[in-house]
Write an enzyme that holds these catalytic residues in place. Structure first.
Site, PDB file in Angstrom:
ATOM      1  N   GLU A 188       0.699  -1.133  -0.349  1.00 26.70           N
ATOM      2  CA  GLU A 188      -0.103  -0.050  -0.018  1.00 26.70           C
ATOM      3  C   GLU A 188       0.834   1.128  -0.463  1.00 26.70           C
ATOM      4  OE1 GLU A 188      -3.535   0.065   0.887  1.00 26.70           O
ATOM      5  OE2 GLU A 188      -3.833  -2.255   1.296  1.00 26.70           O
TER       6      GLU A 188
ATOM      7  N   CYS B   9      -6.395   3.742  -3.017  1.00 30.16           N
ATOM      8  CA  CYS B   9      -6.407   2.182  -3.750  1.00 30.16           C
ATOM      9  C   CYS B   9      -7.484   2.047  -4.087  1.00 30.16           C
ATOM     10  CB  CYS B   9      -6.700   2.019  -2.357  1.00 30.16           C
ATOM     11  SG  CYS B   9      -8.265   2.660  -1.864  1.00 30.16           S
TER      12      CYS B   9
ATOM     13  N   HIS C 273      -0.265   2.811  -5.211  1.00 28.56           N
ATOM     14  CA  HIS C 273      -0.258   3.801  -5.947  1.00 28.56           C
ATOM     15  C   HIS C 273       1.341   4.471  -5.423  1.00 28.56           C
ATOM     16  CE1 HIS C 273      -2.456   5.338  -2.149  1.00 28.56           C
ATOM     17  NE2 HIS C 273      -3.107   4.503  -2.147  1.00 28.56           N
TER      18      HIS C 273
END
Length: 613
Positions: A39, A78, A240
Site C-alpha cells: 500500500e 486505492c 499508488h
C-alpha cells in the site's frame, strides 16, 4: 483506503505453512504468477536509487529482475487504482473513478481472474479487493487472509496475489513509534514544511517500507521452499504513490508513480520482451491498466479486445504507449475532477474544478500529523510558495519537467519555451478522454441515472444518452477561467442536456457570477440547482441567500435525493461558511444516509455535516 486498516499479521502468511505443501511435479508447463503488492508507496526503495531506504529483499529481487521507471497506478488512491487492475479498463469509462463508488460492468466483460480460472489456473487473493465494480461471477478461487497457492490441485498452475498493509497511510501516523530511520536525515519535498511532525511522518513511512520488505521476503522464501522459484514469474508493485499528503489522492507523478519489479525465471524468459535483462531497467510507460492484459498474455490467453491496456510481456504483447494517463474524481466526501498525462519527462495536469483548493478538507487525510501542521502553518500565514500552494485554488492547467523538478512545484503551463510541449500533452489528454468515452464529466448521480437499464460503460458509449463532445467542450470552456466566456456559459444554461447546464453553472460559479442563476434554481436537474444555489448564496444578495439555503436544504436529505446529490448540496452549504448558520440546527434533523448507496460510501454525508458543529 478505508479507515481502520490494520497492519498485516505475520499469521497472514505464516499460517499457510501447514504440512502437505502441494507437490510440484506438474504436467502443466505454463508459468505460475506471483504478485506481491503493498500500500501507498512510491519508488522509495534502494534499488530505485533512494539512499534513505532500507529494502534488501526488493533490492535483491530487482537485481534478478527488471525495474520499470515509468510505472503509474493511473489513480492516486486505492479503490479506483485496484478497479483499474481487476478490470483492465480506465475507471472514468466505467463510472468507477470515485472513491468507494460501485458500478457494474457490461455482461460481456469479466474481471481478469475469471479468464485465468476458465483456463485452468488456481487464482487467489490475499486479501484486499476494494473494487469499485461489482464482482463478475466467481472471481477468485479464494480471496481471504488465508488464500495461498498451496491449496491448489497437484500440478495446477497458479496466479496468487499477496497484499501487504503495513505501508498504508494509516500506519504512517500510528503512535507510539520507535523511529529506526533518523527523522533528521529524511528528505523533505519542496511542498512540505520542514517541521518535526513532517520529518517523523516521512521517517515512519520509510520504517514501514523496511517492515514490508521483510514481509515480502518471507513470501519469496515460501516460494523457494516449495521449489517454485524456477517456474514462477514474480511482480512487485505498490498500489499508488506515497501515503503522505499531496501524493496520495493527487494525480501528480508523486501520487501515481509506483515501483514495479518483474522477474522472469530462466525457464520463462521467452515470455519477456527483448528488452528484459536481469538487473536492468525499462523506461517504457506502463500503467495498472496494462496489468490485466499482461497477466493473461503470460498465461497464454489473448486479452479481450475491450481491455484498454497493452500487455508488456507474454505470448500476446501489445504496442508500447507514449503516455501514461491519470485521473482524480471524488475523494471520500469531497468532489473534484482532474486528469493528468505524462511522457518520459513531462507531466500535464488538467483541473476541471480549479476554483476548489488542492487540499480540500478530507477527514481521513487530516488525521495525518503532516496534514494538520501544514494547514495550521498556512492559516497562521507562515508559509511561502511552494509550500503554500496546496491550500490555494488550482490553475486550469499545470505542466512540470520531472527531470528538473521532481517535486512538481514549478508550473510551466504559461512558459513560452514549453508551449509546444503543453499543446502536445493537452492534445494527448483530450484524445484519451474521448477515446475511452470518459463519463467523469457527468455529476456522480447522473452516471447512475443515465445508465439505468444497462451499465455506465454502455451509457457512455451511446452518443444519444451521453453526447460527450458537447459536454466536454462546455467543461473545457467553464474551467478555462477565461472571463470572456461568461456570456456563452449563460446561454448554455438553457441547453437541453443537463450535464451541459451543470458545467455552464459551474463555469459561472467559478467566475463568481450569478447571471442566469436565479432561473437555474428551478432547473429540472438537482445538480444544476445545487450549483446555482451555491453561486447565489456566495455572491448574491440577502434574498438570493435565503432562496439558496431553501434549495440546498431541499437537496440535502439523502433518503429523498440520493447520496450523490446530498453530498453536492452539503459541500455547497459548507462553502457558504457563516452564511449557512440559519440552517445549522435544522441540518441535524435531516436524513444523511442513502440506504441504496454503496455501504462504504454511506457515512460521507454525516462526515460533512459534522463540519457544521
Amino acid at each position: 483506503m478505508s479507515a481502520g486498516v490494520e497492519p498485516i499479521s505475520r499469521r497472514g502468511f505464516a499460517t499457510t505453512l501447514a504440512a502437505g505443501a502441494i507437490a510440484t511435479a506438474a504436467a502443466d508447463t505454463r508459468p505460475n504468477i506471483l504478485w506481491i503488492t503493498c500500500e501507498d508507496i512510491g519508488p522509495a526503495l534502494g534499488c530505485y536509487g533512494d539512499n534513505y531506504a532500507d529494502s534488501p529483499n526488493m533490492d535483491k529481487l530487482a537485481a534478478r529482475g527488471m525495474m520499470y521507471r515509468n510505472a503509474w497506478s493511473n489513480a492516486p488512491v486505492c479503490a479506483p487504482a485496484r478497479t483499474t487492475i481487476i478490470s483492465g479498463l480506465y475507471p472514468p469509462c466505467t463510472g468507477a473513478e470515485h472513491m468507494r463508488s460501485m458500478t457494474h460492468l457490461p455482461a460481456n466483460m469479466k474481471m481478469f481472474p475469471c479468464y485465468l480460472r476458465e483456463a485452468g489456473y488456481y487464482a487467489t487473493n490475499n486479501a484486499k479487493e476494494d473494487y469499485n465494480v461489482e464482482h463478475t461471477g466467481e472471481v477468485w478461487d479464494e480471496s481471504s487472509n488465508k488464500a495461498h497457492w498451496r491449496k491448489r490441485k497437484p500440478g495446477q498452475p497458479f496466479m496468487s496475489v499477496f497484499n501487504l498493509l503495513i505501508t498504508h497511510e494509516s500506519q504512517i501516523r500510528t503512535r507510539p513509534h520507535n523511529w529506526v530511520h533518523d527523522p533528521a536525515k529524511a528528505r523533505i519535498p519542496a511542498y512540505h514544511p520542514d517541521t518535526p511532525e513532517v520529518r517523523q511522518d516521512w521517517a515512519q513511512y520509510y520504517d514501514n517500507i523496511t517492515t514490508m520488505d521483510g514481509q515480502a521476503g518471507q513470501i519469496l522464501k515460501q516460494l523457494e521452499d516449495d521449489g517454485l522459484s524456477d517456474s514462477t514469474i514474480i511482480f512487485f508493485y505498490g498500489d499508488h504513490g506515497s501515503g503522505m499528503p499531496r501524493s496520495k489522492r493527487w494525480p501528480f507523478n508523486s501520487g501515481l508513480q509506483v515501483p514495479l519489479i518483474v522477474y522472469f525465471p530462466e525457464k520463462f524468459k521467452n515470455l519477456a520482451l527483448k528488452e528484459y535483462k536481469a538487473g536492468g531497467t525499462s523506461d517504457r510507460p506502463v500503467g495498472f491498466v496494462d496489468l490485466a492484459p499482461t497477466v493473461l498474455s503470460l498465461a497464454g490467453i489473448r486479452p479481450p479486445a475491450y481491455m484498454q491496456g497493452s500487455a508488456f510481456a507474454g505470448a500476446h504483447p501489445g504496442p508500447a504507449r507514449a503516455y501514461n494517463f491519470g485521473f482524480r474524481g471524488r475523494m471520500d466526501e469531497r468532489y473534484d475532477m482532474v486528469r493528468s498525462v505524462r511522457d518520459k519527462r513531462y507531466i500535464y495536469i488538467r483541473n476541471y474544478i480549479p476554483h476548489k483548493v488542492y487540499g480540500q478538507h478530507i477527514d481521513y487525510m487530516f488525521q495525518t500529523p503532516t496534514t494538520a501542521v501544514w494547514k495550521k502553518l498556512y492559516d497562521e500565514g507562515k508559509l511561502q510558495p511552494p509550500k503554500s500552494y496546496f491550500w490555494e485554488a488550482k490553475p486550469p492547467e499545470e505542466l512540470y519537467d520531472l527531470d528538473n523538478d521532481r517535486d512538481e512545484v514549478r508550473n510551466l503551463a504559461k512558459s513560452r519555451e514549453h508551449r509546444q510541449i503543453l499543446k502536445r500533452l493537452r492534445g494527448a489528454q483530450q484524445e484519451w478522454t474521448q477515446s475511452i468515452r470518459d463519463i467523469g464529466f457527468l455529476p456522480e448521480g447522473e452516471i447512475h441515472a443515465r445508465s439505468k437499464g444497462s451499465t455506465p460503460y454502455e451509457m457512455g458509449h451511446d452518443e444519444k444518452r451521453y453526447p460527450l463532445r458537447k459536454i466536454m467542450e462546455t467543461a473545457e470552456l467553464a474551467s478555462g477561467l477565461e472571463p470572456g466566456a461568461a456570456g456563452e456559459l449563460t446561454k448554455r444554461l438553457a441547453d437541453s442536456d443537463s450535464a451541459v447546464r451543470y458545467w455552464a453553472a459551474m463555469g459561472l460559479l467559478m467566475r463568481e457570477s450569478v447571471d442566469g442563476m436565479r432561473k437555474a434554481l428551478s432547473d429540472s436537474s438537482p445538480n444544476v440547482r445545487a450549483v446555482a444555489a451555491e453561486a447565489l448564496g456566495r455572491y448574491g444578495g440577502a434574498e438570493d441567500l435565503k432562496k439558496s439555503l431553501d434549495v440546498l436544504m431541499e437537496l440535502v436529505p439523502a433518503d429523498k435525493n440520493g447520496a450523490y446529490v446530498s453530498l453536492l448540496a452539503l459541500n455547497a452549504l459548507e462553502s457558504l461558511g457563516a452564511k449557512a448558520a440559519p440552517v445549522k440546527a435544522a441540518l441535524k434533523t435531516l436524513e444523511l444516509e442513502d440506504k441504496a448507496s454503496p455501504v462504504r460510501a454511506r457515512g460521507y454525508g454525516k462526515t460533512l455535516a459534522g463540519n457544521f458543529n
